[in-house]
Write an enzyme that holds these catalytic residues in place. Structure first.
Site, PDB file in Angstrom:
ATOM      1  N   HIS A  70      -1.006   8.362 -35.085  1.00 33.00           N
ATOM      2  CA  HIS A  70      -1.387   8.430 -33.675  1.00 33.00           C
ATOM      3  C   HIS A  70      -2.862   8.106 -33.431  1.00 33.00           C
ATOM      4  O   HIS A  70      -3.332   8.205 -32.308  1.00 33.00           O
ATOM      5  CB  HIS A  70      -1.048   9.820 -33.106  1.00 33.00           C
ATOM      6  CG  HIS A  70      -1.827  10.931 -33.732  1.00 33.00           C
ATOM      7  ND1 HIS A  70      -1.506  11.434 -34.968  1.00 33.00           N
ATOM      8  CD2 HIS A  70      -2.918  11.602 -33.322  1.00 33.00           C
ATOM      9  CE1 HIS A  70      -2.368  12.391 -35.287  1.00 33.00           C
ATOM     10  NE2 HIS A  70      -3.244  12.497 -34.316  1.00 33.00           N
ATOM     11  N   CYS A 100      -0.686   9.493 -16.334  1.00 32.96           N
ATOM     12  CA  CYS A 100       0.275   8.760 -15.495  1.00 32.96           C
ATOM     13  C   CYS A 100      -0.397   8.256 -14.219  1.00 32.96           C
ATOM     14  O   CYS A 100       0.000   7.255 -13.641  1.00 32.96           O
ATOM     15  CB  CYS A 100       1.480   9.629 -15.164  1.00 32.96           C
ATOM     16  SG  CYS A 100       1.147  10.961 -13.969  1.00 32.96           S
ATOM     17  N   CYS A 114      -2.105  15.640 -18.183  1.00 28.17           N
ATOM     18  CA  CYS A 114      -1.054  14.970 -17.411  1.00 28.17           C
ATOM     19  C   CYS A 114       0.294  15.689 -17.554  1.00 28.17           C
ATOM     20  O   CYS A 114       0.727  16.005 -18.663  1.00 28.17           O
ATOM     21  CB  CYS A 114      -0.935  13.531 -17.901  1.00 28.17           C
ATOM     22  SG  CYS A 114       0.403  12.586 -17.172  1.00 28.17           S
ATOM     23  N   ARG A 118       1.756  14.678 -21.248  1.00 25.02           N
ATOM     24  CA  ARG A 118       1.084  15.641 -22.122  1.00 25.02           C
ATOM     25  C   ARG A 118       1.765  15.658 -23.490  1.00 25.02           C
ATOM     26  O   ARG A 118       2.967  15.446 -23.601  1.00 25.02           O
ATOM     27  CB  ARG A 118       1.177  17.038 -21.479  1.00 25.02           C
ATOM     28  CG  ARG A 118       0.240  18.054 -22.082  1.00 25.02           C
ATOM     29  CD  ARG A 118       0.388  19.392 -21.385  1.00 25.02           C
ATOM     30  NE  ARG A 118       0.091  19.316 -19.954  1.00 25.02           N
ATOM     31  CZ  ARG A 118       0.005  20.390 -19.170  1.00 25.02           C
ATOM     32  NH1 ARG A 118       0.203  21.602 -19.663  1.00 25.02           N
ATOM     33  NH2 ARG A 118      -0.271  20.253 -17.892  1.00 25.02           N
ATOM     34  N   CYS A 178      -8.120  10.086 -31.263  1.00 26.02           N
ATOM     35  CA  CYS A 178      -7.714  11.505 -31.420  1.00 26.02           C
ATOM     36  C   CYS A 178      -8.897  12.391 -31.765  1.00 26.02           C
ATOM     37  O   CYS A 178      -9.655  12.804 -30.906  1.00 26.02           O
ATOM     38  CB  CYS A 178      -6.596  11.641 -32.462  1.00 26.02           C
ATOM     39  SG  CYS A 178      -6.077  13.350 -32.699  1.00 26.02           S
ATOM     40  N   ARG A 373     -12.240  10.391 -42.507  1.00 20.76           N
ATOM     41  CA  ARG A 373     -11.205   9.510 -41.955  1.00 20.76           C
ATOM     42  C   ARG A 373     -10.940   8.370 -42.940  1.00 20.76           C
ATOM     43  O   ARG A 373     -11.870   7.742 -43.444  1.00 20.76           O
ATOM     44  CB  ARG A 373     -11.623   8.946 -40.602  1.00 20.76           C
ATOM     45  CG  ARG A 373     -11.322   9.883 -39.424  1.00 20.76           C
ATOM     46  CD  ARG A 373      -9.840  10.055 -39.239  1.00 20.76           C
ATOM     47  NE  ARG A 373      -9.484  10.966 -38.170  1.00 20.76           N
ATOM     48  CZ  ARG A 373      -9.287  12.267 -38.320  1.00 20.76           C
ATOM     49  NH1 ARG A 373      -9.443  12.834 -39.500  1.00 20.76           N
ATOM     50  NH2 ARG A 373      -8.926  13.013 -37.301  1.00 20.76           N
TER      51      ARG A 373
END
Length: 378
Positions: A70, A100, A114, A118, A178, A373
């Site tokens: 993600h 949205c 949202c 969500r 993220c 990362r």
């Protein structure tokens, strides 16, 4: 539209067939995007601890086979009916939470949560029709948090895509979709430390280091890193941390140690561990009268936050944040611009790079605590 628009695309994806077992590179079929959906060619993806957490499935509902991933960057291949703001060729970052544009949260300047998009970790299908866009020989493969970026092509709701400046290198800015934005925004958007102030960061993983980076950008003069693993302290200096506390080195609670170091408490604190004790310490270590503590880490479901009400009456403030209070489509493009203007440094977060065929190495690095990362080149 591209020559593949409207057709099924066959491509490689790293499929998790069962909990905790190495991912397998498979040929998958990726269906065309439906209404309000976009098919994206993923070029770079990173591994986040959340992927590992749900792949291990020790405390969650196991949902397999599944395509995780993600944190990523890619290029729009085709768009479904009703998608107005994106077209083939656009550079995008897929995000686990969306915007949205129509719900009460999206219309509020104060919220990024949202109603429609969500995060939902238990849903393995697209919201429009309750079906997966991935399959192998007719067997549907579950999605993960609406992104599933461990695939050369993926289908995402348009509200979960941040359209970014094509000048930004996707192999760097992909980490903004993220953890880095979560920590950075917790400091910049929620804690809001003043120049010359003191900030304590609890937990020096990727999110905590991003929170420290936010304190550095804000001009905080004392950035105190708190972690049970002293091996992390040297690395944290690159992100602005200039003092360190290991709670194991002290007989008294860490909030008392920090209060002693800072003449009564820090101006701001950001908690990035998910440990309930760290959350309480982060709140109780801020100065009375003006101190603000921000909670970022996700607690266990049975945890309860306990502190004396006088801590609030003495004018300490406790706040929480979700994804650093950034709205996916409205705000994330601006974070990318911060990087392009050299206000934000991303290279130091990227410790490893592996080709897609070696994606399981990224899991090994994270499980051993060796990486901040790891970028996976698709």
């Amino acid at each position: 539209m591209s020559s593949t628009a409207g057709q099924v695309i066959k491509c490689k994806a790293a499929v998790a067939w069962e909990a905790g077992k190495p991912l397998v590179i498979e040929e998958v079929e990726v269906a065309p995007p439906q209404a309000n959906e976009v098919r994206v060619n993923i070029l770079f993806t990173a591994l986040c601890h959340t992927d590992v957490y749900f792949w291990e499935a020790k405390g969650q509902t196991p949902l397999f086979p599944r395509i995780f991933g993600h944190e990523a960057g890619g290029v729009v291949e085709s768009v479904g009916e009703g998608v107005k703001d994106l077209q083939p060729g656009d550079h995008v970052l897929p995000v686990f939470t969306g915007e949205c544009g129509d719900c009460l949260h999206c219309k509020s300047e104060e919220s990024n949560m949202c109603d429609l998009l969500r995060i939902n970790t238990d849903r393995g299908v697209m919201i429009s029709d309750g079906k997966s866009r991935f399959s192998i020989k007719g067997q549907p493969i579950h999605h993960f948090v609406g992104t599933s970026t461990f695939s050369e092509y993926t289908v995402v709701h348009f509200g979960c895509l941040a359209k970014i400046n094509p000048a930004a290198p996707l192999d760097k800015v992909c980490v903004l979709s993220c953890g880095i934005s979560t920590g950075l925004g917790a400091t910049l958007n929620v804690a809001k430390p003043k120049k010359g102030s003191s900030v304590a960061i609890f937990g020096l993983g990727a999110v905590g280091l991003a929170a420290a980076e936010g304190a550095r950008i804000s001009g905080a003069s004392r950035i105190i890193g708190v972690d049970l693993n002293p091996a992390r302290f040297e690395e944290a200096k690159k992100f602005g941390c200039n003092e360190f506390v290991n709670p194991k080195d002290h007989s008294k609670p860490v909030q008392e140690v920090i209060a002693g170091m800072t003449n009564g408490g820090v101006d701001r604190s950001v908690e990035c561990t998910g440990s309930i004790q760290a959350m309480i310490s982060a709140f109780e270590c801020v100065h009375d009268g003006w101190g603000v503590a921000v909670l970022v880490g996700v607690p266990n479901k049975d945890d309860a936050f306990k502190t004396h009400p006088m801590n609030f009456l003495n004018e300490r403030t406790l706040k929480g944040t979700f994804f650093g209070n950034y709205k996916t489509r409205t705000d994330i493009p601006g974070v990318v611009e911060k990087y392009l203007k050299k206000e934000l440094e991303l290279e130091k977060f990227i410790t490893h790079t592996v080709p897609f065929a070696e994606i399981n190495k990224a899991f090994e690095y994270m499980l051993k605590g060796e990486s901040i990362r790891c970028i996976i080149r698709m």
